[in-house]
Write an enzyme that holds these catalytic residues in place. Structure first.
Site, PDB file in Angstrom:
ATOM      1  N   GLU A   1      -2.216  -2.391 -10.366  1.00  0.00           N
ATOM      2  CA  GLU A   1      -0.876  -2.827 -10.708  1.00  0.00           C
ATOM      3  C   GLU A   1      -0.425  -3.946  -9.777  1.00  0.00           C
ATOM      4  O   GLU A   1      -0.768  -3.977  -8.594  1.00  0.00           O
ATOM      5  CB  GLU A   1       0.079  -1.634 -10.632  1.00  0.00           C
ATOM      6  CG  GLU A   1      -0.232  -0.655 -11.761  1.00  0.00           C
ATOM      7  CD  GLU A   1       0.535   0.650 -11.686  1.00  0.00           C
ATOM      8  OE1 GLU A   1       0.633   1.318 -12.723  1.00  0.00           O
ATOM      9  OE2 GLU A   1       1.032   1.020 -10.611  1.00  0.00           O
TER      10      GLU A   1
ATOM     11  N   CYS B   1       3.963  -8.699  -5.415  1.00  0.00           N
ATOM     12  CA  CYS B   1       3.368  -7.614  -4.635  1.00  0.00           C
ATOM     13  C   CYS B   1       1.950  -7.405  -5.165  1.00  0.00           C
ATOM     14  O   CYS B   1       1.751  -6.986  -6.298  1.00  0.00           O
ATOM     15  CB  CYS B   1       4.237  -6.364  -4.806  1.00  0.00           C
ATOM     16  SG  CYS B   1       3.649  -4.986  -3.841  1.00  0.00           S
TER      17      CYS B   1
ATOM     18  N   CYS C   1      -6.663   4.003  -2.748  1.00  0.00           N
ATOM     19  CA  CYS C   1      -6.647   3.799  -1.293  1.00  0.00           C
ATOM     20  C   CYS C   1      -7.377   4.966  -0.658  1.00  0.00           C
ATOM     21  O   CYS C   1      -7.181   6.115  -1.073  1.00  0.00           O
ATOM     22  CB  CYS C   1      -5.188   3.740  -0.805  1.00  0.00           C
ATOM     23  SG  CYS C   1      -5.036   3.378   0.955  1.00  0.00           S
TER      24      CYS C   1
ATOM     25  N   CYS D   1      -1.727   8.787   2.859  1.00  0.00           N
ATOM     26  CA  CYS D   1      -0.374   8.968   3.362  1.00  0.00           C
ATOM     27  C   CYS D   1       0.341   9.928   2.410  1.00  0.00           C
ATOM     28  O   CYS D   1       0.275   9.739   1.185  1.00  0.00           O
ATOM     29  CB  CYS D   1       0.344   7.632   3.458  1.00  0.00           C
ATOM     30  SG  CYS D   1      -0.551   6.487   4.531  1.00  0.00           S
TER      31      CYS D   1
ATOM     32  N   CYS E   1       2.835   8.776  -0.413  1.00  0.00           N
ATOM     33  CA  CYS E   1       2.469   7.603  -1.223  1.00  0.00           C
ATOM     34  C   CYS E   1       1.678   8.006  -2.462  1.00  0.00           C
ATOM     35  O   CYS E   1       0.677   8.720  -2.365  1.00  0.00           O
ATOM     36  CB  CYS E   1       1.645   6.630  -0.367  1.00  0.00           C
ATOM     37  SG  CYS E   1       1.023   5.227  -1.305  1.00  0.00           S
TER      38      CYS E   1
ATOM     39  N   CYS F   1       8.047   0.566  -4.327  1.00  0.00           N
ATOM     40  CA  CYS F   1       7.049   0.806  -3.276  1.00  0.00           C
ATOM     41  C   CYS F   1       6.507   2.223  -3.351  1.00  0.00           C
ATOM     42  O   CYS F   1       7.274   3.179  -3.419  1.00  0.00           O
ATOM     43  CB  CYS F   1       7.672   0.714  -1.889  1.00  0.00           C
ATOM     44  SG  CYS F   1       8.263  -0.864  -1.458  1.00  0.00           S
TER      45      CYS F   1
HETATM   46  N1  SAH Z   1      -1.474   0.225   2.433  1.00  0.00           N
HETATM   47  C1  SAH Z   1      -0.564  -0.664   3.014  1.00  0.00           C
HETATM   48  C2  SAH Z   1       0.166  -1.516   2.017  1.00  0.00           C
HETATM   49  C3  SAH Z   1       0.673  -0.871   0.739  1.00  0.00           C
HETATM   50  S1  SAH Z   1       2.023   0.242   0.767  1.00  0.00           S
HETATM   51  C4  SAH Z   1       0.422   0.053   3.885  1.00  0.00           C
HETATM   52  O1  SAH Z   1       0.476   1.264   3.828  1.00  0.00           O
HETATM   53  O2  SAH Z   1       1.099  -0.611   4.661  1.00  0.00           O
HETATM   54  C5  SAH Z   1       3.520  -0.707   0.918  1.00  0.00           C
HETATM   55  C6  SAH Z   1       4.658   0.057   1.640  1.00  0.00           C
HETATM   56  O3  SAH Z   1       5.257   1.066   0.793  1.00  0.00           O
HETATM   57  C7  SAH Z   1       4.161   0.790   2.863  1.00  0.00           C
HETATM   58  O4  SAH Z   1       5.048   0.632   3.933  1.00  0.00           O
HETATM   59  C8  SAH Z   1       4.159   2.201   2.386  1.00  0.00           C
HETATM   60  O5  SAH Z   1       4.184   3.078   3.471  1.00  0.00           O
HETATM   61  C9  SAH Z   1       5.382   2.260   1.529  1.00  0.00           C
HETATM   62  N2  SAH Z   1       5.421   3.419   0.637  1.00  0.00           N
HETATM   63  C10 SAH Z   1       4.376   4.112   0.145  1.00  0.00           C
HETATM   64  N3  SAH Z   1       4.812   5.118  -0.644  1.00  0.00           N
HETATM   65  C11 SAH Z   1       6.153   5.037  -0.674  1.00  0.00           C
HETATM   66  C12 SAH Z   1       7.171   5.777  -1.355  1.00  0.00           C
HETATM   67  N4  SAH Z   1       6.867   6.778  -2.162  1.00  0.00           N
HETATM   68  N5  SAH Z   1       8.446   5.408  -1.164  1.00  0.00           N
HETATM   69  C13 SAH Z   1       8.749   4.366  -0.385  1.00  0.00           C
HETATM   70  N6  SAH Z   1       7.838   3.624   0.276  1.00  0.00           N
HETATM   71  C14 SAH Z   1       6.549   3.955   0.137  1.00  0.00           C
HETATM   72 FE1  SF4 Z   2      -2.775   3.672   1.338  1.00  0.00          FE
HETATM   73 FE2  SF4 Z   2      -0.374   4.320   0.402  1.00  0.00          FE
HETATM   74 FE3  SF4 Z   2      -1.004   4.861   2.938  1.00  0.00          FE
HETATM   75 FE4  SF4 Z   2      -0.617   2.328   2.195  1.00  0.00          FE
HETATM   76  S1  SF4 Z   2       0.918   3.939   2.218  1.00  0.00           S
HETATM   77  S2  SF4 Z   2      -2.304   3.127   3.488  1.00  0.00           S
HETATM   78  S3  SF4 Z   2      -1.447   2.409   0.093  1.00  0.00           S
HETATM   79  S4  SF4 Z   2      -1.985   5.757   1.119  1.00  0.00           S
END
Ligand code: SAH
Ligand code: SF4
Length: 394
Positions: free
Chosen positions: A116, A129, A136, A140, A143, A370
């Protein structure tokens, strides 16, 4: 899955050279890579510089995808290109447009995978974006992308191709030879904040960004590109040296205990190690601050004490703190902090002298915000229990 699994990098990478006999994709080759490829296809040495420059401009300045339209090349040279190469970017599968104008694209890449890409229009600018991986490897716990099991690194062509696809959709290729001034651009900024951890796919991300920055092409300034990492410490210095873009860090917690649960890569490189790398980030200066991303999770990381600890931790680093209200997804194990809590947290940070904007969720109605990205076609997903277990919640 064991506790150490999140930090492994067992990712399929597409070979950078095409197999014998197959036509090579020109999209995604660096300047040098393009010269090598044209030479291998039979371009005479003394024409190489000129030819690769011409092809480069057709591809990246004019957005042309058909060798026949490259009118300053002789017919026979166009035939040679046709014989050896293809010009391929990811295929647009669906486009959804949110009430707020945000566009979410689902694009298909080699192997039938889908990723996406989100375009966010704002006053006087527009941000794309971009995704760097399918899924991934990191998990996290807040996420959605991290719940997708299947992971493959995108090629440089698939990464820069997302930008090209969006420019196609926005109708933003300049009329022949007349480049758009940056301030007039619909797509003026790139954030590597889509699916995937960009620093686990360093070379491809670097090559794609260097193509996007090339002045004889898409020509985005390095200051208009922000790479977000969860904290892959060994690649942080290289990011400054080899890409030179702005850096954002998914910080999200102020103690190792909480960060271990939210961002499991913290078990490998903890807060102190991460901060040391950020202090040394060569580009960090007052004009090029590091963005600390901080997702606001009710009762988990959003107390006044957290805000004060955060200020202590980032002391000495030119920084701004971007507060992200948690975006829910089906099965997510957290809740968003209240607006009052987010405001109080933001005020504490602001009063300590740091910008602390609250990121406005965009495109929520189409799951484009995000952390909500996750291509539905990648059906293999973890169970809710597994997500909770990894988050240390059960
Ligand atoms: N993997 C990289 C980049 C992609 S995520 C990273 O983690 O930095 C982009 C941003 O969205 C990151 O700061 C991530 O922590 C945040 N994010 C992920 N899941 C989210 C959610 N459910 N609500 C708000 N922010 C989120
Ligand atoms: Fe991967 Fe989501 Fe963690 Fe970013 S926030 S490193 S996309 S699992």
């Amino acid at each position: 899955m064991s506790a150490s699994a999140p930090i492994t990098q067992d990712v399929m990478t597409i070979p950078r050279k095409q197999p014998e006999g197959g036509k090579q994709n020109l999209i995604g080759l660096t300047r040098d890579g393009m010269k090598e490829a044209l030479q291998a296809a039979g371009t005479p040495e003394k024409q190489l510089k000129m030819r690769s420059g011409q092809v480069w401009q057709w591809l990246y300045e004019k957005g042309v995808r058909d060798f026949d339209l490259m009118t300053n090349l002789s017919k026979s040279y166009r035939a040679l290109l046709e014989e050896h190469f293809v010009i391929e970017i990811p295929e647009l599968v669906t486009k959804q447009v949110s009430e707020d104008g945000t566009r979410k694209y689902l694009v298909r890449i080699a192997g039938g995978h889908e990723v996406e890409v989100v375009y966010i229009p704002e006053e006087g600018r527009g941000t794309l974006c971009v995704s760097s991986q399918v899924g991934c490897t990191l998990t996290c716990s807040f996420c959605h992308t991290g719940t997708q099991k299947l992971v493959r690194n995108l090629t440089a062509g698939e990464i820069v191709g997302q930008i090209m696809m969006a420019r196609d959709d926005l109708g933003e290729w300049p009329e022949l030879g007349v480049p758009n001034p940056p301030e007039a651009r619909l797509l003026s900024n790139i954030v590597l904040m889509g699916m995937g951890e960009p620093l686990y796919n360093f070379e491809n991300v670097r090559d794609a960004m260097n193509i996007a920055m090339d002045p004889e092409g898409i020509s985005l300034s390095r200051r208009r590109i922000t790479l977000s990492t969860s904290g892959v410490v060994p690649e942080i210095a290289r990011t400054a040296q080899e890409i030179g873009c702005l850096l954002a860090v998914s910080f999200h917690a102020t103690t190792d205990e909480v960060r271990d649960k939210l961002v499991p890569i913290n078990k490998r490189w903890n807060i102190e190690t991460l901060l040391d790398a950020l202090r040394a980030y060569p580009k960090a200066s007052n004009s090029e601050r590091i963005t600390f991303e901080y997702v606001m999770l009710k009762g988990v990381n959003d107390s006044d004490e957290d805000a004060h600890r955060l200020i202590e931790l980032i002391k000495g680093i030119p920084a701004k703190v971007n507060l992200i209200p948690f975006n829910e997804w089906p099965g997510s194990p957290y809740e968003r902090s209240s607006n009052n809590r987010i405001r109080a947290f933001s005020d504490i940070i602001f009063n300590a002298g740091y910008a602390s904007p609250v990121r406005k969720p965009r495109g929520e109605d189409i799951m484009a915000a995000c952390g909500q990205l996750k291509s539905e076609t990648e059906r293999v997903r973890k169970s809710k229990r597994m997500i909770e277990r990894e988050a240390g919640l059960s």
